[in-house]
Design a protein around this motif. Sequence first.
Motif, mmCIF file in Angstrom:
data_model
loop_
_atom_site.group_PDB
_atom_site.id
_atom_site.type_symbol
_atom_site.label_atom_id
_atom_site.label_comp_id
_atom_site.label_asym_id
_atom_site.label_seq_id
_atom_site.Cartn_x
_atom_site.Cartn_y
_atom_site.Cartn_z
ATOM 1 N N ILE A 74 0.831 -1.205 0.000
ATOM 2 C CA ILE A 74 0.000 0.000 0.000
ATOM 3 C C ILE A 74 0.869 1.260 0.000
ATOM 4 C CG2 ILE A 74 -1.746 1.319 1.279
ATOM 5 C CD1 ILE A 74 -2.838 -1.259 0.046
ATOM 6 N N PHE A 75 1.970 1.238 0.736
ATOM 7 C CA PHE A 75 2.844 2.413 0.788
ATOM 8 C C PHE A 75 3.429 2.700 -0.592
ATOM 9 C CE2 PHE A 75 3.969 1.126 5.444
ATOM 10 C CZ PHE A 75 2.699 1.473 5.850
ATOM 11 N N TYR A 76 3.852 1.644 -1.298
ATOM 12 C CA TYR A 76 4.378 1.837 -2.654
ATOM 13 C C TYR A 76 3.274 2.308 -3.594
ATOM 14 C CZ TYR A 76 8.847 -0.292 -1.479
ATOM 15 O OH TYR A 76 10.077 -0.551 -0.935
ATOM 16 N N SER A 77 2.091 1.732 -3.466
ATOM 17 C CA SER A 77 0.961 2.121 -4.313
ATOM 18 C C SER A 77 0.606 3.591 -4.108
ATOM 19 C CB SER A 77 -0.245 1.230 -3.986
ATOM 20 O OG SER A 77 -1.382 1.654 -4.676
ATOM 21 N N ASN A 78 0.504 3.997 -2.857
ATOM 22 C CA ASN A 78 0.134 5.384 -2.557
ATOM 23 C C ASN A 78 1.210 6.360 -3.013
ATOM 24 O OD1 ASN A 78 -2.130 4.263 -1.432
ATOM 25 N ND2 ASN A 78 -1.672 4.851 0.657
ATOM 26 N N ARG A 79 2.480 5.985 -2.793
ATOM 27 C CA ARG A 79 3.558 6.882 -3.223
ATOM 28 C C ARG A 79 3.595 6.967 -4.748
ATOM 29 N NH1 ARG A 79 9.844 6.174 -1.503
ATOM 30 N NH2 ARG A 79 9.640 4.468 -2.995
ATOM 31 N N LEU A 93 6.383 4.584 -11.773
ATOM 32 C CA LEU A 93 6.433 3.253 -12.376
ATOM 33 C C LEU A 93 7.250 2.301 -11.507
ATOM 34 C CD1 LEU A 93 5.765 1.327 -14.657
ATOM 35 C CD2 LEU A 93 7.737 2.260 -15.918
ATOM 36 N N SER A 94 8.356 2.780 -10.991
ATOM 37 C CA SER A 94 9.187 1.949 -10.115
ATOM 38 C C SER A 94 8.411 1.504 -8.881
ATOM 39 C CB SER A 94 10.444 2.729 -9.713
ATOM 40 O OG SER A 94 11.234 1.972 -8.846
ATOM 41 N N ASP A 95 7.677 2.429 -8.284
ATOM 42 C CA ASP A 95 6.880 2.081 -7.103
ATOM 43 C C ASP A 95 5.746 1.121 -7.453
ATOM 44 O OD1 ASP A 95 8.449 3.492 -5.363
ATOM 45 O OD2 ASP A 95 6.939 4.999 -4.871
ATOM 46 N N ALA A 96 5.113 1.325 -8.594
ATOM 47 C CA ALA A 96 4.048 0.415 -9.014
ATOM 48 C C ALA A 96 4.614 -0.986 -9.233
ATOM 49 C CB ALA A 96 3.378 0.931 -10.280
ATOM 50 N N ASP A 97 5.782 -1.058 -9.846
ATOM 51 C CA ASP A 97 6.422 -2.358 -10.054
ATOM 52 C C ASP A 97 6.763 -3.023 -8.724
ATOM 53 O OD1 ASP A 97 6.246 -2.354 -12.837
ATOM 54 O OD2 ASP A 97 8.244 -1.485 -13.100
ATOM 55 N N MET A 98 7.242 -2.237 -7.771
ATOM 56 C CA MET A 98 7.573 -2.802 -6.462
ATOM 57 C C MET A 98 6.309 -3.278 -5.749
ATOM 58 S SD MET A 98 9.912 -3.719 -4.652
ATOM 59 C CE MET A 98 10.979 -3.602 -3.285
ATOM 60 N N CYS A 99 5.254 -2.511 -5.857
ATOM 61 C CA CYS A 99 3.969 -2.886 -5.288
ATOM 62 C C CYS A 99 3.525 -4.240 -5.839
ATOM 63 C CB CYS A 99 2.943 -1.793 -5.611
ATOM 64 S SG CYS A 99 1.252 -2.182 -5.192
ATOM 65 N N LEU A 100 3.638 -4.405 -7.143
ATOM 66 C CA LEU A 100 3.219 -5.649 -7.776
ATOM 67 C C LEU A 100 4.175 -6.801 -7.483
ATOM 68 C CD1 LEU A 100 1.944 -4.157 -11.125
ATOM 69 C CD2 LEU A 100 0.570 -5.215 -9.311
ATOM 70 N N ALA A 101 5.439 -6.497 -7.272
ATOM 71 C CA ALA A 101 6.385 -7.550 -6.888
ATOM 72 C C ALA A 101 6.018 -8.104 -5.515
ATOM 73 C CB ALA A 101 7.815 -7.005 -6.887
ATOM 74 N N LEU A 102 5.536 -7.223 -4.652
ATOM 75 C CA LEU A 102 5.126 -7.655 -3.315
ATOM 76 C C LEU A 102 3.818 -8.436 -3.337
ATOM 77 C CD1 LEU A 102 6.050 -4.430 -1.328
ATOM 78 C CD2 LEU A 102 7.148 -6.670 -1.116
ATOM 79 N N SER A 105 -1.328 -9.971 -7.111
ATOM 80 C CA SER A 105 -2.784 -10.007 -7.226
ATOM 81 C C SER A 105 -3.440 -8.694 -6.809
ATOM 82 C CB SER A 105 -3.355 -11.153 -6.366
ATOM 83 O OG SER A 105 -3.171 -10.878 -4.989
ATOM 84 N N PHE A 106 -2.642 -7.690 -6.447
ATOM 85 C CA PHE A 106 -3.170 -6.415 -5.979
ATOM 86 C C PHE A 106 -3.582 -5.559 -7.175
ATOM 87 C CE2 PHE A 106 -2.309 -2.069 -4.095
ATOM 88 C CZ PHE A 106 -3.414 -2.064 -3.274
ATOM 89 N N ALA A 107 -4.888 -5.489 -7.431
ATOM 90 C CA ALA A 107 -5.414 -4.817 -8.628
ATOM 91 C C ALA A 107 -5.009 -3.353 -8.716
ATOM 92 C CB ALA A 107 -6.937 -4.949 -8.667
ATOM 93 N N LYS A 108 -5.008 -2.654 -7.592
ATOM 94 C CA LYS A 108 -4.677 -1.226 -7.625
ATOM 95 C C LYS A 108 -3.235 -1.013 -8.101
ATOM 96 C CE LYS A 108 -6.617 1.817 -4.887
ATOM 97 N NZ LYS A 108 -6.971 2.614 -3.699
ATOM 98 N N GLY A 109 -2.365 -1.978 -7.851
ATOM 99 C CA GLY A 109 -0.990 -1.884 -8.339
ATOM 100 C C GLY A 109 -0.942 -1.779 -9.856
ATOM 101 N N TYR A 110 -1.825 -2.510 -10.515
ATOM 102 C CA TYR A 110 -1.875 -2.459 -11.981
ATOM 103 C C TYR A 110 -2.414 -1.112 -12.464
ATOM 104 C CZ TYR A 110 -0.734 -7.368 -11.872
ATOM 105 O OH TYR A 110 -0.082 -8.563 -11.650
ATOM 106 N N SER A 111 -3.365 -0.544 -11.739
ATOM 107 C CA SER A 111 -3.868 0.776 -12.143
ATOM 108 C C SER A 111 -2.789 1.837 -11.941
ATOM 109 C CB SER A 111 -5.151 1.134 -11.400
ATOM 110 O OG SER A 111 -4.914 1.372 -10.032
ATOM 111 N N ARG A 112 -1.988 1.685 -10.875
ATOM 112 C CA ARG A 112 -0.868 2.623 -10.661
ATOM 113 C C ARG A 112 0.151 2.500 -11.787
ATOM 114 N NH1 ARG A 112 -3.772 5.430 -7.170
ATOM 115 N NH2 ARG A 112 -3.650 4.734 -5.026
#
Length: 129
Positions: A74-79, A93-102, A105-112
């Motif tokens: 969530i912290f990566y997604s929000n940032r 993009l880097s934060d979104a990628d890190m969010c998805l690496a963690l 299945s986190f849908a909001k990560g893909y929208s980020r």
Amino acid sequence: GLKLDPTNAQLKLRLQALRDDGHKTNTDEDKALVSEELAAPLKAEGNAAFSAKKFKDAAEKYTAALSHNPFEKIFYSNRSACYVELDECHKALSDADMCLALDPSFAKGYSRKSAALFQLGRYPEAQAA
């Protein structure tokens, strides 16, 4: 430093800056430093700043939260959302990628990720994300 004082906020922020710059850190040692109690109020402050459209302040609060728990998607997604608003789309993009690496299945990560790619003009990739 952090082995002697695992709550040292300045050292934790420096460690997070190294992570953000792509430096590998020791996952086991990082997990030993996690403090959800210290991260939670920083996330709340980031959320308040984001709601007030103070995106730079919000990004700084989420970075501080990450320094206490670099395993929270969530912290990566929000940032990432903050960085899109600040037109720092490579960071977004880097934060979104890190969010998805963690959590892939986190849908909001893909929208980020899609938002960052769109802002970068990478439209086919944004649509695929």
